[in-house]
Structure formats: C-alpha cells, structure tokens
Motif scaffolding. Structure first.
Motif, PDB file in Angstrom:
ATOM      1  N   LYS A 157       0.854  -1.189   0.000  1.00 18.25           N
ATOM      2  CA  LYS A 157       0.000   0.000   0.000  1.00 18.25           C
ATOM      3  C   LYS A 157       0.887   1.235   0.000  1.00 18.25           C
ATOM      4  O   LYS A 157       1.959   1.248   0.584  1.00 18.25           O
ATOM      5  CB  LYS A 157      -0.899   0.020   1.232  1.00 18.25           C
TER       6      LYS A 157
ATOM      7  N   GLN B 178      -6.408  15.102   1.771  1.00 22.40           N
ATOM      8  CA  GLN B 178      -6.454  14.011   2.746  1.00 22.40           C
ATOM      9  C   GLN B 178      -5.485  12.923   2.335  1.00 22.40           C
ATOM     10  O   GLN B 178      -5.350  12.600   1.151  1.00 22.40           O
ATOM     11  CB  GLN B 178      -7.870  13.409   2.819  1.00 22.40           C
ATOM     12  N   ASP B 179      -4.814  12.337   3.322  1.00 25.89           N
ATOM     13  CA  ASP B 179      -3.948  11.186   3.059  1.00 25.89           C
ATOM     14  C   ASP B 179      -4.791   9.925   3.073  1.00 25.89           C
ATOM     15  O   ASP B 179      -5.562   9.694   4.012  1.00 25.89           O
ATOM     16  CB  ASP B 179      -2.853  11.073   4.118  1.00 25.89           C
ATOM     17  N   ILE B 180      -4.669   9.134   2.018  1.00 24.22           N
ATOM     18  CA  ILE B 180      -5.346   7.830   1.974  1.00 24.22           C
ATOM     19  C   ILE B 180      -4.340   6.780   1.523  1.00 24.22           C
ATOM     20  O   ILE B 180      -3.362   7.090   0.846  1.00 24.22           O
ATOM     21  CB  ILE B 180      -6.570   7.830   1.027  1.00 24.22           C
ATOM     22  N   TRP B 181      -4.580   5.560   1.908  1.00 26.89           N
ATOM     23  CA  TRP B 181      -3.730   4.438   1.508  1.00 26.89           C
ATOM     24  C   TRP B 181      -4.412   3.693   0.378  1.00 26.89           C
ATOM     25  O   TRP B 181      -5.588   3.368   0.458  1.00 26.89           O
ATOM     26  CB  TRP B 181      -3.506   3.484   2.680  1.00 26.89           C
ATOM     27  N   GLY B 182      -3.663   3.453  -0.683  1.00 28.90           N
ATOM     28  CA  GLY B 182      -4.183   2.693  -1.818  1.00 28.90           C
ATOM     29  C   GLY B 182      -3.299   1.507  -2.103  1.00 28.90           C
ATOM     30  O   GLY B 182      -2.078   1.578  -1.950  1.00 28.90           O
ATOM     31  N   GLU B 183      -3.904   0.401  -2.497  1.00 26.26           N
ATOM     32  CA  GLU B 183      -3.122  -0.798  -2.810  1.00 26.26           C
ATOM     33  C   GLU B 183      -2.365  -0.581  -4.113  1.00 26.26           C
ATOM     34  O   GLU B 183      -2.917  -0.085  -5.091  1.00 26.26           O
ATOM     35  CB  GLU B 183      -4.032  -2.013  -2.929  1.00 26.26           C
TER      36      GLU B 183
ATOM     37  N   ARG C 144      -2.103  11.566  -1.531  1.00 25.35           N
ATOM     38  CA  ARG C 144      -2.851  12.718  -1.033  1.00 25.35           C
ATOM     39  C   ARG C 144      -3.939  13.045  -2.040  1.00 25.35           C
ATOM     40  O   ARG C 144      -3.673  13.284  -3.211  1.00 25.35           O
ATOM     41  CB  ARG C 144      -1.915  13.891  -0.832  1.00 25.35           C
ATOM     42  N   LEU C 145      -5.186  13.038  -1.586  1.00 27.15           N
ATOM     43  CA  LEU C 145      -6.336  13.279  -2.450  1.00 27.15           C
ATOM     44  C   LEU C 145      -7.249  14.299  -1.786  1.00 27.15           C
ATOM     45  O   LEU C 145      -7.729  14.059  -0.676  1.00 27.15           O
ATOM     46  CB  LEU C 145      -7.082  11.962  -2.698  1.00 27.15           C
TER      47      LEU C 145
ATOM     48  N   LYS D 270       0.700   5.594   0.408  1.00 27.80           N
ATOM     49  CA  LYS D 270      -0.097   6.743   0.827  1.00 27.80           C
ATOM     50  C   LYS D 270      -0.117   7.770  -0.310  1.00 27.80           C
ATOM     51  O   LYS D 270       0.917   8.115  -0.865  1.00 27.80           O
ATOM     52  CB  LYS D 270       0.487   7.376   2.083  1.00 27.80           C
TER      53      LYS D 270
END
Length: 86
Positions: free
Chosen positions: A70, A78-83, A74-75, A72
């Motif tokens: 995964k 906001q920080d999100i974790w994507g596979e 930034r979208l 991190k």
C-alpha cells in the motif's frame, strides 16, 4: 521465503528471523530485485499474509505467503492508503 504478488507471480526473497528483548520477534527481508521491479518507495506499507497449507513430508506445517503493498497518496487534502497493484 517465497512470496506471491497480486498478479500471482512467485518471488524468492531472503529472510532472517530475529528475537530482540525490547522489540520481540521480527523478520528482516532482503529483496532488492523485488523492490526495484515493483517500484517500492520509502514509507510504502508492506504486509505479508501467511496462509497455512497442509503439512509437508517432514511433518511440519507449510505456509504460503502473499505480499500486499500500500502507498499513501494525497487526495483532496487528505492522506489515503491505496493498494499498489503489482
């Protein structure tokens, strides 16, 4: 140790199992070829998922390891974790 990526490819990586009195048990992994081909970056989150298979010929349990990566991003602030699909 052999690990399977999200595309089903098997990778052999060198591992060492350690015991530390403060940290506890942990595994160190040496996988430069894997990390280069997959484009791993600092702060990527890597999870090894073990699945117990039937016992091998020596009476010891066998395991299959899958790797999940995964990253991190930034979208919209906001920080999100994507596979990372590798």
């Amino acid at each position: 140790m052999d690990v399977i990526d999200s595309l089903g490819k098997v990778w052999t990586v060198l591992t060492k199992f350690h015991t530390h009195e403060v940290i506890g048990n942990y595994v160190s992994i040496d996988w430069p070829q894997f990390s280069n081909e997959k484009g791993l970056k600092p702060n990527d989150e890597i999870t090894l998922i073990a699945r117990r298979l039937q016992e091998g010929g020596n009476g010891r349990p066998q395991h299959e390891f899958k790797v999940l990566i995964k990253r991190k991003i930034r979208l919209f602030g906001q920080d999100i974790w994507g596979e990372v699909m590798v």
